[in-house]
Write an enzyme that holds these catalytic residues in place. Structure first.
Site, PDB file in Angstrom:
ATOM      1  N   SER A  15     -27.804 -24.917  21.372  1.00 49.16           N
ATOM      2  CA  SER A  15     -27.286 -25.194  20.020  1.00 49.16           C
ATOM      3  C   SER A  15     -26.954 -26.672  19.817  1.00 49.16           C
ATOM      4  O   SER A  15     -26.343 -27.318  20.678  1.00 49.16           O
ATOM      5  CB  SER A  15     -26.023 -24.362  19.776  1.00 49.16           C
ATOM      6  N   SER A  17     -25.027 -27.491  17.367  1.00 50.37           N
ATOM      7  CA  SER A  17     -23.762 -27.497  16.617  1.00 50.37           C
ATOM      8  C   SER A  17     -22.624 -28.228  17.331  1.00 50.37           C
ATOM      9  O   SER A  17     -21.897 -28.994  16.685  1.00 50.37           O
ATOM     10  CB  SER A  17     -23.327 -26.065  16.285  1.00 50.37           C
ATOM     11  N   LYS A  66     -23.872 -11.859  13.966  1.00 51.63           N
ATOM     12  CA  LYS A  66     -23.452 -12.145  12.585  1.00 51.63           C
ATOM     13  C   LYS A  66     -22.956 -10.901  11.842  1.00 51.63           C
ATOM     14  O   LYS A  66     -22.031 -10.983  11.045  1.00 51.63           O
ATOM     15  CB  LYS A  66     -24.602 -12.805  11.806  1.00 51.63           C
ATOM     16  N   ASP A 103     -24.709 -20.055   5.433  1.00 56.96           N
ATOM     17  CA  ASP A 103     -26.155 -20.257   5.639  1.00 56.96           C
ATOM     18  C   ASP A 103     -26.902 -20.411   4.308  1.00 56.96           C
ATOM     19  O   ASP A 103     -27.619 -21.399   4.108  1.00 56.96           O
ATOM     20  CB  ASP A 103     -26.760 -19.080   6.414  1.00 56.96           C
ATOM     21  N   ALA A 129     -38.261 -11.388   3.987  1.00 55.04           N
ATOM     22  CA  ALA A 129     -37.200 -10.560   3.390  1.00 55.04           C
ATOM     23  C   ALA A 129     -36.192 -10.137   4.456  1.00 55.04           C
ATOM     24  O   ALA A 129     -35.560  -9.084   4.345  1.00 55.04           O
ATOM     25  CB  ALA A 129     -37.820  -9.343   2.708  1.00 55.04           C
ATOM     26  N   GLY A 130     -36.021 -10.966   5.503  1.00 62.55           N
ATOM     27  CA  GLY A 130     -35.068 -10.667   6.573  1.00 62.55           C
ATOM     28  C   GLY A 130     -33.677 -11.190   6.217  1.00 62.55           C
ATOM     29  O   GLY A 130     -33.372 -11.465   5.051  1.00 62.55           O
ATOM     30  N   TYR A 218     -36.693 -25.586  11.672  1.00 63.50           N
ATOM     31  CA  TYR A 218     -36.519 -27.040  11.845  1.00 63.50           C
ATOM     32  C   TYR A 218     -37.026 -27.549  13.192  1.00 63.50           C
ATOM     33  O   TYR A 218     -36.942 -28.746  13.482  1.00 63.50           O
ATOM     34  CB  TYR A 218     -35.074 -27.483  11.589  1.00 63.50           C
ATOM     35  N   GLY A 239     -36.367 -27.693   7.393  1.00 67.52           N
ATOM     36  CA  GLY A 239     -35.233 -26.829   7.699  1.00 67.52           C
ATOM     37  C   GLY A 239     -34.026 -27.529   8.302  1.00 67.52           C
ATOM     38  O   GLY A 239     -32.956 -26.918   8.434  1.00 67.52           O
TER      39      GLY A 239
HETATM   40  P1  ATR Z   1     -34.102 -13.732   9.968  1.00 70.10           P
HETATM   41  O1  ATR Z   1     -32.686 -13.256  10.108  1.00 70.10           O
HETATM   42  O2  ATR Z   1     -34.377 -15.062  10.653  1.00 70.10           O
HETATM   43  O3  ATR Z   1     -34.568 -13.733   8.560  1.00 70.10           O
HETATM   44  P2  ATR Z   1     -35.407 -11.217  10.471  1.00 70.10           P
HETATM   45  O4  ATR Z   1     -34.313 -10.517   9.758  1.00 70.10           O
HETATM   46  O5  ATR Z   1     -35.938 -10.648  11.752  1.00 70.10           O
HETATM   47  O6  ATR Z   1     -35.012 -12.714  10.827  1.00 70.10           O
HETATM   48  O7  ATR Z   1     -36.642 -11.404   9.439  1.00 70.10           O
HETATM   49  C1  ATR Z   1     -37.853 -11.973   9.799  1.00 70.10           C
HETATM   50  C2  ATR Z   1     -38.751 -12.076   8.557  1.00 70.10           C
HETATM   51  O8  ATR Z   1     -39.947 -12.752   8.937  1.00 70.10           O
HETATM   52  C3  ATR Z   1     -39.181 -10.736   7.981  1.00 70.10           C
HETATM   53  O9  ATR Z   1     -39.368 -10.887   6.603  1.00 70.10           O
HETATM   54  C4  ATR Z   1     -40.527 -10.516   8.696  1.00 70.10           C
HETATM   55  O10 ATR Z   1     -41.425  -9.667   7.999  1.00 70.10           O
HETATM   56  P3  ATR Z   1     -41.360  -8.045   8.170  1.00 70.10           P
HETATM   57  O11 ATR Z   1     -40.199  -7.599   7.330  1.00 70.10           O
HETATM   58  O12 ATR Z   1     -42.660  -7.570   7.689  1.00 70.10           O
HETATM   59  O13 ATR Z   1     -41.126  -7.813   9.650  1.00 70.10           O
HETATM   60  C5  ATR Z   1     -41.074 -11.903   8.692  1.00 70.10           C
HETATM   61  N1  ATR Z   1     -42.079 -12.114   9.745  1.00 70.10           N
HETATM   62  C6  ATR Z   1     -41.865 -12.156  11.077  1.00 70.10           C
HETATM   63  N2  ATR Z   1     -43.023 -12.407  11.722  1.00 70.10           N
HETATM   64  C7  ATR Z   1     -43.994 -12.534  10.771  1.00 70.10           C
HETATM   65  C8  ATR Z   1     -45.394 -12.796  10.789  1.00 70.10           C
HETATM   66  N3  ATR Z   1     -46.033 -12.993  11.952  1.00 70.10           N
HETATM   67  N4  ATR Z   1     -46.055 -12.862   9.615  1.00 70.10           N
HETATM   68  C9  ATR Z   1     -45.415 -12.668   8.441  1.00 70.10           C
HETATM   69  N5  ATR Z   1     -44.082 -12.417   8.346  1.00 70.10           N
HETATM   70  C10 ATR Z   1     -43.383 -12.338   9.496  1.00 70.10           C
END
Ligand code: ATR
Length: 277
Positions: A15, A17, A66, A103, A129-130, A218, A239
């Site tokens: 980190s 930070s 988190k 964040d 959408a994560g 980043y 980033g």
């Molecule tokens: P974070 O908290 O960093 O957002 P996360 O909650 O695991 O991490 O979310 C990862 C995001 O990246 C999700 O939207 C994931 O898509 P899926 O919902 O389909 O899993 C997306 N993602 C991860 N690897 C990917 C890839 N190789 N191509 C496209 N999208 C990807």
């Protein structure tokens, strides 16, 4: 008594930070320190009890804690509650623990540090959408950005997020075809973070050259996605700004002061270049 702060996570040794916050304490004449603490998954409750007992004044929370930390806090502010994710804990004067999330707001500050606030009416596309995308979408809404669409590999997750924010959900291919409609594009997936995930999450053939393109990755500073946008003549936001601003907003909660974010950016970029050389 000297104050101290921390970041808890697993992994945490990499980190940036601690060095960033310690520099800010020095610059602002505050006698405080900031330490990384390795807290494995499943032990965050013990860690919170220890931090309380040992008199920490506040701490940051990173992966994988988190969400897991929430039951151990006394209070969670509305944004963190809506996101079900806390990245900053503030110890209040009466010793109660308040969980917050800087964040998403950190992303908005880093975006507006670069482009100002005049583009709040632009259409926004969030890729992914994560957890990170959720935080950014809510903070963008709170910041006055009204027209938000979300595209994701798993469309159902984009739909779930859009139901909360009143946006439009798209698949990745549909988003690529309609990329020209968007004035602000925010890449939140790990694609581009390492050679294992190189490439573009969404093809950029239809990118409008007037669009601002942001990535929350980043390391590397310029992902393949940002490089493609730069080659197309687009303005980009890397980033590093989000990382610095999530820290700056936490620092502000703890101390009431705002650190020199641009100075920090210059220093971190110089350090990265030294590592590469
Ligand atoms: P974070 O908290 O960093 O957002 P996360 O909650 O695991 O991490 O979310 C990862 C995001 O990246 C999700 O939207 C994931 O898509 P899926 O919902 O389909 O899993 C997306 N993602 C991860 N690897 C990917 C890839 N190789 N191509 C496209 N999208 C990807």
């Amino acid at each position: 008594m000297k104050k101290w702060y921390a970041v808890i996570g697993d992994p945490v040794s990499h980190s940036k930070s601690p060095a960033m916050h310690e520099e800010w304490f020095r610059e602002n004449g505050i006698d405080a320190s900031y330490v990384p603490i390795h807290v494995p998954a499943g032990t965050v409750g013990d860690a919170v009890a220890a931090l309380r007992r040992l008199g920490a004044s506040g701490w940051n929370v990173t992966v994988p804690h988190k969400q897991a930390i929430i039951p151990y806090l006394d209070e969670v502010d509305p944004l963190a509650a809506e996101m079900q994710a806390v990245n900053t804990v503030k110890v209040l004067q009466d010793g109660r623990l308040l969980g917050m999330n800087t964040d998403g707001p950190g992303f908005v500050r880093s975006l507006e540090e670069r482009i100002g606030s005049a583009r709040r009416n632009d259409r926004v596309l969030i890729i992914g959408a994560g957890g990170a995308a959720n935080g950014i979408a809510l903070a963008m809404l709170q910041g006055g950005y009204g027209k938000i669409a979300v595209c994701n590999r798993t469309v159902a997750k984009a739909e779930a997020l859009c139901e909360r924010i009143g946006g439009e959900a798209l698949g990745l291919e549909e988003a690529a075809g309609r990329l020209g409609e968007f004035g602000i594009i925010i890449q939140t997936t790990p694609v581009g973070m390492s050679t294992a995930t190189s490439g573009l999450p969404v093809a950029v053939d239809h990118l409008n050259p007037d669009a601002v393109v942001a990535d929350i990755v980043y390391s590397p500073l310029h992902t393949d996605f940002l490089k493609a946008a730069m080659n197309n003549g687009n303005e980009i936001v890397d980033g590093l700004g989000m990382f610095i601003w999530q820290g700056a907003l936490a620092f502000n909660e703890w101390t009431g002061l705002m650190p020199d974010t641009l100075g920090t950016r210059k220093r971190l970029i110089a350090e990265t270049e030294e590592t590469i050389c």
